[in-house]
Design a protein around this motif. Structure first.
Motif, PDB file in Angstrom:
ATOM      1  N   VAL A  21       0.837  -1.209   0.000  1.00 58.30           N
ATOM      2  CA  VAL A  21       0.000   0.000   0.000  1.00 58.30           C
ATOM      3  C   VAL A  21       0.871   1.258   0.000  1.00 58.30           C
ATOM      4  N   LEU A  22       1.959   1.257   0.756  1.00 56.89           N
ATOM      5  CA  LEU A  22       2.834   2.429   0.781  1.00 56.89           C
ATOM      6  C   LEU A  22       3.538   2.637  -0.556  1.00 56.89           C
ATOM      7  N   ILE A  23       3.872   1.556  -1.227  1.00 53.84           N
ATOM      8  CA  ILE A  23       4.450   1.676  -2.573  1.00 53.84           C
ATOM      9  C   ILE A  23       3.412   2.260  -3.526  1.00 53.84           C
ATOM     10  N   VAL A  24       2.178   1.779  -3.433  1.00 56.88           N
ATOM     11  CA  VAL A  24       1.097   2.342  -4.258  1.00 56.88           C
ATOM     12  C   VAL A  24       0.928   3.833  -3.945  1.00 56.88           C
ATOM     13  N   ALA A  25       0.971   4.187  -2.669  1.00 60.43           N
ATOM     14  CA  ALA A  25       0.824   5.591  -2.271  1.00 60.43           C
ATOM     15  C   ALA A  25       1.923   6.450  -2.897  1.00 60.43           C
ATOM     16  N   TYR A  26       3.150   5.951  -2.899  1.00 65.58           N
ATOM     17  CA  TYR A  26       4.256   6.690  -3.508  1.00 65.58           C
ATOM     18  C   TYR A  26       3.993   6.909  -5.003  1.00 65.58           C
ATOM     19  N   TYR A  27       3.556   5.858  -5.688  1.00 69.44           N
ATOM     20  CA  TYR A  27       3.297   5.984  -7.120  1.00 69.44           C
ATOM     21  C   TYR A  27       2.118   6.909  -7.422  1.00 69.44           C
ATOM     22  N   VAL A  28       1.129   6.935  -6.542  1.00 67.77           N
ATOM     23  CA  VAL A  28       0.013   7.883  -6.727  1.00 67.77           C
ATOM     24  C   VAL A  28       0.536   9.313  -6.601  1.00 67.77           C
ATOM     25  N   LEU A  29       1.380   9.565  -5.594  1.00 69.53           N
ATOM     26  CA  LEU A  29       1.967  10.896  -5.458  1.00 69.53           C
ATOM     27  C   LEU A  29       2.807  11.225  -6.691  1.00 69.53           C
ATOM     28  N   ASP A  30       3.528  10.248  -7.203  1.00 72.51           N
ATOM     29  CA  ASP A  30       4.314  10.450  -8.419  1.00 72.51           C
ATOM     30  C   ASP A  30       3.408  10.829  -9.589  1.00 72.51           C
ATOM     31  N   LEU A  31       2.237  10.216  -9.655  1.00 74.13           N
ATOM     32  CA  LEU A  31       1.293  10.523 -10.742  1.00 74.13           C
ATOM     33  C   LEU A  31       0.704  11.926 -10.643  1.00 74.13           C
ATOM     34  N   VAL A  32       0.469  12.405  -9.427  1.00 73.02           N
ATOM     35  CA  VAL A  32      -0.179  13.716  -9.279  1.00 73.02           C
ATOM     36  C   VAL A  32       0.821  14.870  -9.226  1.00 73.02           C
ATOM     37  N   THR A  33       2.104  14.572  -9.300  1.00 76.71           N
ATOM     38  CA  THR A  33       3.109  15.624  -9.390  1.00 76.71           C
ATOM     39  C   THR A  33       3.759  15.559 -10.767  1.00 76.71           C
ATOM     40  N   PRO A  34       4.148  16.706 -11.304  1.00 75.28           N
ATOM     41  CA  PRO A  34       4.752  16.700 -12.641  1.00 75.28           C
ATOM     42  C   PRO A  34       6.145  16.078 -12.632  1.00 75.28           C
ATOM     43  N   GLY A  35       6.512  15.482 -13.743  1.00 77.87           N
ATOM     44  CA  GLY A  35       7.828  14.865 -13.852  1.00 77.87           C
ATOM     45  C   GLY A  35       7.898  13.569 -13.074  1.00 77.87           C
ATOM     46  N   HIS A  36       9.103  13.117 -12.831  1.00 82.91           N
ATOM     47  CA  HIS A  36       9.328  11.875 -12.087  1.00 82.91           C
ATOM     48  C   HIS A  36       9.733  12.241 -10.665  1.00 82.91           C
ATOM     49  N   LEU A  37       8.927  11.850  -9.689  1.00 79.44           N
ATOM     50  CA  LEU A  37       9.155  12.227  -8.302  1.00 79.44           C
ATOM     51  C   LEU A  37      10.546  11.806  -7.832  1.00 79.44           C
ATOM     52  N   GLY A  38      10.964  10.620  -8.207  1.00 84.19           N
ATOM     53  CA  GLY A  38      12.290  10.153  -7.801  1.00 84.19           C
ATOM     54  C   GLY A  38      13.398  11.072  -8.290  1.00 84.19           C
ATOM     55  N   SER A  39      13.249  11.624  -9.484  1.00 82.79           N
ATOM     56  CA  SER A  39      14.252  12.556 -10.018  1.00 82.79           C
ATOM     57  C   SER A  39      14.271  13.851  -9.210  1.00 82.79           C
ATOM     58  N   HIS A  40      13.102  14.317  -8.785  1.00 83.36           N
ATOM     59  CA  HIS A  40      13.045  15.532  -7.963  1.00 83.36           C
ATOM     60  C   HIS A  40      13.696  15.294  -6.600  1.00 83.36           C
ATOM     61  N   LEU A  41      13.494  14.104  -6.053  1.00 81.17           N
ATOM     62  CA  LEU A  41      14.055  13.789  -4.743  1.00 81.17           C
ATOM     63  C   LEU A  41      15.558  13.549  -4.826  1.00 81.17           C
ATOM     64  N   HIS A  42      15.976  12.848  -5.851  1.00 75.93           N
ATOM     65  CA  HIS A  42      17.392  12.511  -6.016  1.00 75.93           C
ATOM     66  C   HIS A  42      18.173  13.679  -6.595  1.00 75.93           C
ATOM     67  N   GLY A  43      17.524  14.485  -7.409  1.00 79.38           N
ATOM     68  CA  GLY A  43      18.183  15.621  -8.023  1.00 79.38           C
ATOM     69  C   GLY A  43      18.903  15.263  -9.310  1.00 79.38           C
ATOM     70  N   THR A  44      18.189  14.570 -10.204  1.00 82.69           N
ATOM     71  CA  THR A  44      18.807  14.192 -11.475  1.00 82.69           C
ATOM     72  C   THR A  44      18.201  15.003 -12.615  1.00 82.69           C
ATOM     73  N   ASP A  45      19.034  15.282 -13.617  1.00 88.15           N
ATOM     74  CA  ASP A  45      18.550  16.019 -14.782  1.00 88.15           C
ATOM     75  C   ASP A  45      18.067  15.049 -15.855  1.00 88.15           C
ATOM     76  N   GLU A  46      17.721  15.576 -17.027  1.00 92.34           N
ATOM     77  CA  GLU A  46      17.181  14.745 -18.119  1.00 92.34           C
ATOM     78  C   GLU A  46      18.165  13.681 -18.580  1.00 92.34           C
ATOM     79  N   ASP A  47      19.467  13.949 -18.389  1.00 94.52           N
ATOM     80  CA  ASP A  47      20.493  12.997 -18.817  1.00 94.52           C
ATOM     81  C   ASP A  47      20.860  12.001 -17.717  1.00 94.52           C
ATOM     82  N   GLY A  48      20.207  12.105 -16.566  1.00 92.91           N
ATOM     83  CA  GLY A  48      20.460  11.181 -15.471  1.00 92.91           C
ATOM     84  C   GLY A  48      21.611  11.583 -14.569  1.00 92.91           C
ATOM     85  N   ARG A  49      22.139  12.795 -14.753  1.00 94.06           N
ATOM     86  CA  ARG A  49      23.236  13.263 -13.896  1.00 94.06           C
ATOM     87  C   ARG A  49      22.650  13.836 -12.604  1.00 94.06           C
TER      88      ARG A  49
END
Length: 152
Positions: A21-49
């Motif tokens: 359920v918590l994994i589903v919750a994370y993915y729902v938050l990812d869906l309702v925020t623009p871009g990829h949530l993991g990239s915003h949290l990790h701080g990666t650009d379009e090239d993966g840096r």
């Protein structure tokens, strides 16, 4: 000894279901925020840096409160219903947990609709925590409190 083994089995089942359920919750938050949530949290650009300058502390605050909020709903549902058996109590737990996820998503969208600017965009921007992120985090915890009260 049989009661202990049964209780341990229930704990494992509830932990696994809660994890899903918590994994589903994370993915729902990812869906309702623009871009990829993991990239915003990790701080990666379009090239993966990765860069600390690309990390969104606002997204970190919102995602953390989102996870705690949904975990509180799970905790309350298990605490109230899970002591007796699996079956129906497990169904109640999953139902209330998914309701919490849905209500959190709805509340985030509702706050986005009534605040100036694009809340979901603002909370994913790199840099320091923005005031709207605090509002989104507080609303998530408020939703949890309301759902928990309805369970108890």
């Amino acid at each position: 000894m049989s009661d202990l083994l049964t209780a341990l089995f229930h704990a494992v089942v509830y932990a696994l279901v809660s994890g899903v359920v918590l994994i589903v919750a994370y993915y729902v938050l990812d869906l309702v925020t623009p871009g990829h949530l993991g990239s915003h949290l990790h701080g990666t650009d379009e090239d993966g840096r990765a860069s600390v300058h690309l990390q969104s502390r606002s997204a970190g605050l919102v995602a953390s409160s989102w996870m705690v909020s949904n975990a509180l709903v799970l905790f309350t549902a298990i605490w109230v219903n899970g002591a007796t058996d699996l079956g129906e109590p497990l169904a109640w737990t999953v139902s209330f947990a998914l309701l919490g996820v849905a209500l959190n998503a709805a509340m985030l969208c509702a706050i986005d609709a009534v605040t100036p600017g694009n809340l979901r965009q603002i909370v994913t921007e790199p840099g320091p925590v923005r005031p709207l992120a605090w509002l989104a985090a507080a609303s998530s915890l408020s939703v949890a409190a309301i759902v928990c009260a309805s369970i108890a």
